[in-house]
Design a protein around this motif. Structure first.
Motif, short mmCIF file in Angstrom:
data_model
loop_
_atom_site.label_atom_id
_atom_site.label_comp_id
_atom_site.label_asym_id
_atom_site.label_seq_id
_atom_site.Cartn_x
_atom_site.Cartn_y
_atom_site.Cartn_z
N GLN A 43 6.31 -7.04 -7.01
CA GLN A 43 5.46 -6.65 -5.88
C GLN A 43 6.23 -5.82 -4.85
OE1 GLN A 43 2.56 -9.67 -4.40
NE2 GLN A 43 3.48 -11.00 -5.95
N GLU A 70 9.22 -11.43 4.18
CA GLU A 70 7.97 -11.08 4.87
C GLU A 70 8.37 -10.61 6.27
OE1 GLU A 70 5.21 -14.35 4.50
OE2 GLU A 70 4.72 -13.77 2.43
N ALA A 169 -7.87 -4.69 1.97
CA ALA A 169 -6.78 -5.01 2.90
C ALA A 169 -7.33 -5.28 4.29
CB ALA A 169 -5.76 -3.87 2.93
N GLN A 172 -9.23 -8.71 4.36
CA GLN A 172 -8.25 -9.79 4.25
C GLN A 172 -7.53 -10.01 5.58
OE1 GLN A 172 -5.47 -8.73 1.16
NE2 GLN A 172 -6.35 -10.17 -0.28
N ASN A 173 -7.01 -8.93 6.14
CA ASN A 173 -6.22 -9.05 7.36
C ASN A 173 -7.05 -9.55 8.53
OD1 ASN A 173 -3.94 -8.19 5.97
ND2 ASN A 173 -4.21 -6.05 6.55
N ASN A 185 -1.37 -7.72 4.66
CA ASN A 185 -1.27 -6.90 3.46
C ASN A 185 -1.45 -5.44 3.81
OD1 ASN A 185 -0.80 -8.54 1.09
ND2 ASN A 185 -2.80 -9.46 1.47
N SER A 186 -0.60 -4.59 3.24
CA SER A 186 -0.79 -3.14 3.36
C SER A 186 -1.71 -2.67 2.23
CB SER A 186 0.55 -2.43 3.27
OG SER A 186 1.08 -2.55 1.96
N ASP A 189 0.19 -2.86 -0.90
CA ASP A 189 0.23 -4.21 -1.47
C ASP A 189 -1.02 -4.48 -2.31
OD1 ASP A 189 2.63 -4.81 -0.12
OD2 ASP A 189 1.55 -5.59 1.63
N VAL A 190 -2.18 -4.18 -1.73
CA VAL A 190 -3.43 -4.48 -2.41
C VAL A 190 -3.59 -3.61 -3.65
CG1 VAL A 190 -5.94 -4.44 -2.19
CG2 VAL A 190 -4.54 -5.32 -0.32
N LYS A 193 -1.64 -5.31 -6.31
CA LYS A 193 -2.12 -6.62 -6.75
C LYS A 193 -3.39 -6.54 -7.58
CE LYS A 193 0.03 -9.09 -2.91
NZ LYS A 193 -0.18 -9.78 -1.61
#
Length: 300
Positions: A43, A70, A169, A172-173, A185-186, A189-190, A193
């Motif tokens: 990741q 993180e 993202a 989620q954020n 999450n950027s 990142d998404v 994933k």
């Protein structure tokens, strides 16, 4: 003599087998496989070859530690284990020391690590090294027929589509902003994933109200055909859309999707301090089957 060595890509298969063994998952649908573990370790920002050490005794893999940086929230999350045959030799201390030092090198202020609630030896070791218990997460399990549900007035469902990474993202954020342990999450990142093994775009559901994305449910299916289990990886609702049954609706939509794929059981984890979520799950028939205690230490 026990020696630490940096993880390399050639160690993936060996580490995968080790993780399944120490977690007791070798014959379980929860068992990792090299594709999924490789995706997890790759990741963005994890920099696995700098942040994972294998503990070797002669040619035997005796343990490992993995540090996830993180940096946006100033912490590291550590995952570590020692093979049962090599416990009570001070090897856990060696791994923890490396992880703590790595956190200091990364310039973060906090280290978090979880252990099973039924692992008193691990808890004692952590407390001996300055960690204090901070949070308890419950592992919940459900089996049965998915309860019927209706969407709140004006709401509709749709699955993730190509190009939705920014949208996912964002929701989620918004849903998890300020919650303990959540690192934003950027879009990168998404995007990574949603391409991982075990992830299906059809199993990432959005709850839409008008032109707004009110919430989401991200599911996956673990295990081979005939021995599968559904997982609710994340479910969340924007603060302005909470109440009115939005959370229950998007959760049940995710469970219904899993049932349509032939899955008979569903699992998820919840912060035991999150009373509304915990009670919603219990009222839907989930039952507690295990738990994790999260520990914290201030660095250095």
């Amino acid at each position: 003599m026990a020696d630490l060595k940096a993880y390399r890509a050639t160690d993936l298969e060996r580490l995968n087998s080790f993780i399944n063994l120490v977690r007791g998952d070798s014959d379980s649908p929860r068992a990792s496989d090299v594709g999924y573990l490789g995706d997890c370790l790759g990741q963005p920002g994890w920099n696995i070859e700098d942040n994972c050490q294998l503990l070797m005794v002669s040619e035997s893999l005796a343990g490992y530690i993995h540090v996830v940086p993180e940096l946006p929230i100033g912490r590291i999350v550590m995952d570590a284990a020692v093979h049962p045959d090599f416990r009570r030799r001070g090897l856990g201390k060696k791994l923890l020391t490396w992880g703590i030092n790595r956190g200091v090198e990364l310039g973060v202020k906090l280290a978090h690590i979880g252990t099973g609630e039924d692992a008193p030896a691990a808890s004692a070791l952590l407390e001996q090294h300055g960690f204090t218990p901070l949070r308890r997460y419950w592992e919940l399990h459900w089996e049965g027929s998915t309860p019927e549900y209706t969407l709140p007035s004006g709401a509709s469902l749709r699955s993730f589509r190509h190009g939705d990474a920014s949208l996912l993202a964002d929701v989620q954020n918004a849903a998890f902003d300020g919650q303990w342990g959540y690192s934003p999450n950027s879009v990168e990142d998404v995007e990574y994933k949603v391409q991982m093994h075990r992830v299906s775009h059809a199993g990432i559901l959005f709850l839409v109200v008008g032109s707004d994305t009110a919430g989401f449910c991200w599911t996956r299916i673990d295990g081979p055909p005939g021995n599968q289990i559904g997982v609710i990886g994340m479910v969340g609702v924007r603060p302005e859309f909470r109440r009115g049954g939005m959370g229950r609706a998007i959760l049940l939509a995710g469970m219904a999707y899993l049932a349509q794929q032939g899955v008979k059981a569903v699992e998820l984890s919840v912060d035991s301090d999150n009373t509304p979520a915990r009670e919603m799950y219990l009222n839907l028939g989930f039952r507690k089957v295990g738990g994790m205690i999260w520990y914290e230490r201030t660095l250095p």
